[in-house]
Design a protein around this motif. Structure first.
Motif, mmCIF file in Angstrom:
data_model
loop_
_atom_site.group_PDB
_atom_site.id
_atom_site.type_symbol
_atom_site.label_atom_id
_atom_site.label_comp_id
_atom_site.label_asym_id
_atom_site.label_seq_id
_atom_site.Cartn_x
_atom_site.Cartn_y
_atom_site.Cartn_z
ATOM 1 N N CYS A 8 81.100 55.688 36.999
ATOM 2 C CA CYS A 8 80.839 54.973 35.937
ATOM 3 C C CYS A 8 80.414 56.207 34.739
ATOM 4 N N GLY A 9 80.991 57.041 34.901
ATOM 5 C CA GLY A 9 80.423 58.128 33.323
ATOM 6 C C GLY A 9 81.039 57.314 31.715
ATOM 7 N N LEU A 11 84.134 56.831 30.050
ATOM 8 C CA LEU A 11 85.532 56.194 30.101
ATOM 9 C C LEU A 11 84.868 55.523 30.988
ATOM 10 N N GLY A 12 83.653 55.101 31.901
ATOM 11 C CA GLY A 12 83.748 54.512 32.446
ATOM 12 C C GLY A 12 82.522 52.838 31.993
ATOM 13 N N ALA A 45 75.467 55.015 43.983
ATOM 14 C CA ALA A 45 76.435 55.260 44.492
ATOM 15 C C ALA A 45 76.917 57.038 44.849
ATOM 16 N N ASP A 46 76.864 56.917 46.001
ATOM 17 C CA ASP A 46 78.162 58.227 45.996
ATOM 18 C C ASP A 46 79.637 58.315 46.670
ATOM 19 N N THR A 48 81.454 59.076 47.924
ATOM 20 C CA THR A 48 82.175 59.828 49.133
ATOM 21 C C THR A 48 81.130 59.531 50.557
ATOM 22 N N TYR A 79 88.726 62.740 44.104
ATOM 23 C CA TYR A 79 89.832 61.201 43.605
ATOM 24 C C TYR A 79 90.118 61.224 45.060
ATOM 25 N N VAL A 103 92.242 55.847 37.442
ATOM 26 C CA VAL A 103 92.359 56.511 35.641
ATOM 27 C C VAL A 103 92.577 58.609 36.473
ATOM 28 N N SER A 104 93.587 58.329 36.652
ATOM 29 C CA SER A 104 94.067 58.604 36.666
ATOM 30 C C SER A 104 94.387 60.000 35.394
HETATM 31 N N1 LIG Z 1 88.382 65.005 30.383
HETATM 32 C C1 LIG Z 1 89.578 64.715 29.578
HETATM 33 O O1 LIG Z 1 90.339 65.310 29.441
HETATM 34 C C2 LIG Z 1 90.540 64.156 31.525
HETATM 35 C C3 LIG Z 1 92.259 63.816 31.193
HETATM 36 C C4 LIG Z 1 92.948 62.445 31.461
HETATM 37 C C5 LIG Z 1 91.537 62.261 32.710
HETATM 38 N N2 LIG Z 1 90.684 61.911 32.916
HETATM 39 C C6 LIG Z 1 90.273 61.601 33.667
HETATM 40 O O2 LIG Z 1 89.357 60.453 33.201
HETATM 41 C C7 LIG Z 1 88.189 60.136 33.975
HETATM 42 C C8 LIG Z 1 86.838 59.888 33.229
HETATM 43 O O3 LIG Z 1 86.347 61.174 32.898
HETATM 44 P P1 LIG Z 1 84.890 60.790 31.980
HETATM 45 O O4 LIG Z 1 85.251 61.632 31.194
HETATM 46 O O5 LIG Z 1 84.297 59.737 31.464
HETATM 47 O O6 LIG Z 1 83.789 61.339 33.064
HETATM 48 P P2 LIG Z 1 82.740 61.333 33.429
HETATM 49 O O7 LIG Z 1 81.707 60.715 31.999
HETATM 50 O O8 LIG Z 1 82.094 62.873 34.090
HETATM 51 O O9 LIG Z 1 82.370 60.545 34.414
HETATM 52 C C9 LIG Z 1 82.416 60.247 35.808
HETATM 53 C C10 LIG Z 1 81.523 59.376 36.657
HETATM 54 O O10 LIG Z 1 81.626 60.165 38.128
HETATM 55 C C11 LIG Z 1 80.817 59.946 38.371
HETATM 56 N N3 LIG Z 1 80.495 60.697 39.289
HETATM 57 C C12 LIG Z 1 81.073 61.573 40.203
HETATM 58 N N4 LIG Z 1 80.906 62.508 41.172
HETATM 59 C C13 LIG Z 1 80.477 60.909 41.608
HETATM 60 C C14 LIG Z 1 79.975 60.313 43.258
HETATM 61 N N5 LIG Z 1 80.527 61.286 43.835
HETATM 62 N N6 LIG Z 1 79.741 59.507 43.360
HETATM 63 C C15 LIG Z 1 79.715 58.201 42.324
HETATM 64 N N7 LIG Z 1 80.299 58.798 40.989
HETATM 65 C C16 LIG Z 1 80.580 59.695 40.782
HETATM 66 C C17 LIG Z 1 79.297 60.152 37.606
HETATM 67 O O11 LIG Z 1 78.453 60.155 37.828
HETATM 68 P P3 LIG Z 1 76.827 61.036 38.693
HETATM 69 O O12 LIG Z 1 77.041 62.119 38.266
HETATM 70 O O13 LIG Z 1 75.598 60.102 38.386
HETATM 71 O O14 LIG Z 1 77.288 60.069 39.974
HETATM 72 C C18 LIG Z 1 80.423 59.971 35.854
HETATM 73 O O15 LIG Z 1 79.384 59.953 35.272
HETATM 74 C C19 LIG Z 1 88.057 60.827 34.989
HETATM 75 O O16 LIG Z 1 88.693 60.417 36.458
HETATM 76 C C20 LIG Z 1 89.237 61.965 34.753
HETATM 77 O O17 LIG Z 1 89.472 62.276 35.412
HETATM 78 C C21 LIG Z 1 89.598 63.099 32.142
#
Ligand SMILES: NC(=O)c1ccc[n+]([C@@H]2O[C@H](COP(=O)([O-])OP(=O)(O)OC[C@H]3O[C@@H](n4cnc5c(N)ncnc54)[C@H](OP(=O)(O)O)[C@@H]3O)[C@@H](O)[C@H]2O)c1
Length: 281
Positions: A8-9, A11-12, A45-46, A48, A79, A103-104
């Motif tokens: 939940c970053g 976008l989430g 939660a992790d 992985t 992923y 979310v892909s």
């Molecule tokens: N950026 C783009 O232009 C783009 C384009 C197409 C698709 N997307 C997709 O959009 C989605 C969301 O992007 P976003 O910008 O919201 O990314 P984000 O802000 O980096 O959020 C991802 C979240 O995942 C959590 N995370 C990472 N590894 C983890 C783990 N092992 N266990 C639990 N949580 C984990 C991180 O929180 P913690 O570090 O606290 O765990 C982070 O808050 C991604 O799936 C990305 O592939 C992005």
């Protein structure tokens, strides 16, 4: 009804706040759960590792994690393993959501020589990281009838100001050759997640999430320079765009009744430049 957002970053969180505004309980999983804003219930939660208990009344799961670095191993962990672990946790706890949305990314398409891509275009990732994202999609759709995929193009929005920063720093370069780019505002991506998981009766397995106007990168830079009152960037040789040369067609998403708040980069960037919204940490 409970919505579980795994990874939940930014976008989430935006999607979670929108689910909560509709009266749903929202639980957010991430490693640094203390960063999640109320009313999202953060649980450390992790993805992985061993996952916490899934709330028994979870009807929607959104997998919106991201890889920490652009390596095949990091993408596989985030992923492929992350998605498998979420599905394992659901099975372990006997929870059967009606929708599990992954979310892909449109990176699963690779290059299309400037042509249009739709959900029917065969996925053919040009990069190892794109292949990992596709593998996670296939894993979800293969294992769960509730599975669905939203392939997003480049996300921009509050705090996501790469092109604006390049212009203000004077490092932006207009590509000598036209270069198609595709994008979606973070808020529209979040709204599409809520829409597809709550308002669409019989969703398709895959949707493209990209605004209505694929556009040449040079045109976007020119527009932003004008809005910022800066000189137009020089034309020159640039590194090929990460997104591949393609035009994303999101007609299927729109056919479900989804309306973009920011149909093109113009409305979206004007909102970013006006300082609207925040990036969720
Ligand atoms: N950026 C783009 O232009 C783009 C384009 C197409 C698709 N997307 C997709 O959009 C989605 C969301 O992007 P976003 O910008 O919201 O990314 P984000 O802000 O980096 O959020 C991802 C979240 O995942 C959590 N995370 C990472 N590894 C983890 C783990 N092992 N266990 C639990 N949580 C984990 C991180 O929180 P913690 O570090 O606290 O765990 C982070 O808050 C991604 O799936 C990305 O592939 C992005």
């Amino acid at each position: 009804m409970t919505v579980l957002i795994a990874g939940c970053g930014d976008l989430g969180t935006e999607a979670g706040l929108r689910f909560a505004a509709r009266g749903h309980r929202v639980v957010g999983w991430r490693r640094s759960a203390e960063r999640l804003p109320r009313p999202i219930e953060g649980v450390a939660a992790d993805l992985t590792g061993t996952l916490p208990a899934v709330p028994p009344d979870t009807t929607v799961v959104v997998i919106a994690t991201a890889a920490g670095e652009r390596t095949e191993a990091a993408y596989r962990a985030a992923y492929v393993e992350g998605t498998a672990n979420v599905l394992n946790a659901l099975e372990r706890d006997g929870v059967k959501p009606s929708r599990i949305l992954f979310v892909s990314s449109t990176a699963v398409y690779g290059d299309a020589d400037g042509g249009f891509v739709t959900e029917d275009t065969p996925a053919d990732p040009a990069s190892p990281t794109g292949r990992m994202v596709l593998e996670a999609e296939q894993l979800l759709l293969g294992r769960s009838a509730a599975g669905m995929v939203l392939r997003l193009s480049g996300i921009y929005g509050p705090g996501r100001t790469r092109l604006i920063d390049q212009l203000t720093r004077g490092t932006a370069v207009r590509p000598a050759e036209p270069q198609w780019t595709n994008r979606i505002h973070r808020d529209d991506a979040a709204a599409a997640i809520v829409h597809l998981t709550t308002a669409v009766g019989q969703p398709a397995p895959v949707y493209l999430g990209s605004d209505v106007l694929p556009v040449d990168l040079g045109e976007v830079l020119q527009f932003l320079a004008l809005e910022l009152g800066l000189p137009e960037p020089p034309t020159g040789e640039t590194v090929t765009t990460r997104g591949g040369d393609k035009r994303c067609d999101s007609a299927l998403l729109r056919s479900t009744g989804f309306d973009f708040t920011f149909p093109t980069y113009r409305e979206g960037y004007r909102s970013v430049l006006a300082g609207r919204g925040v990036r969720h940490g």
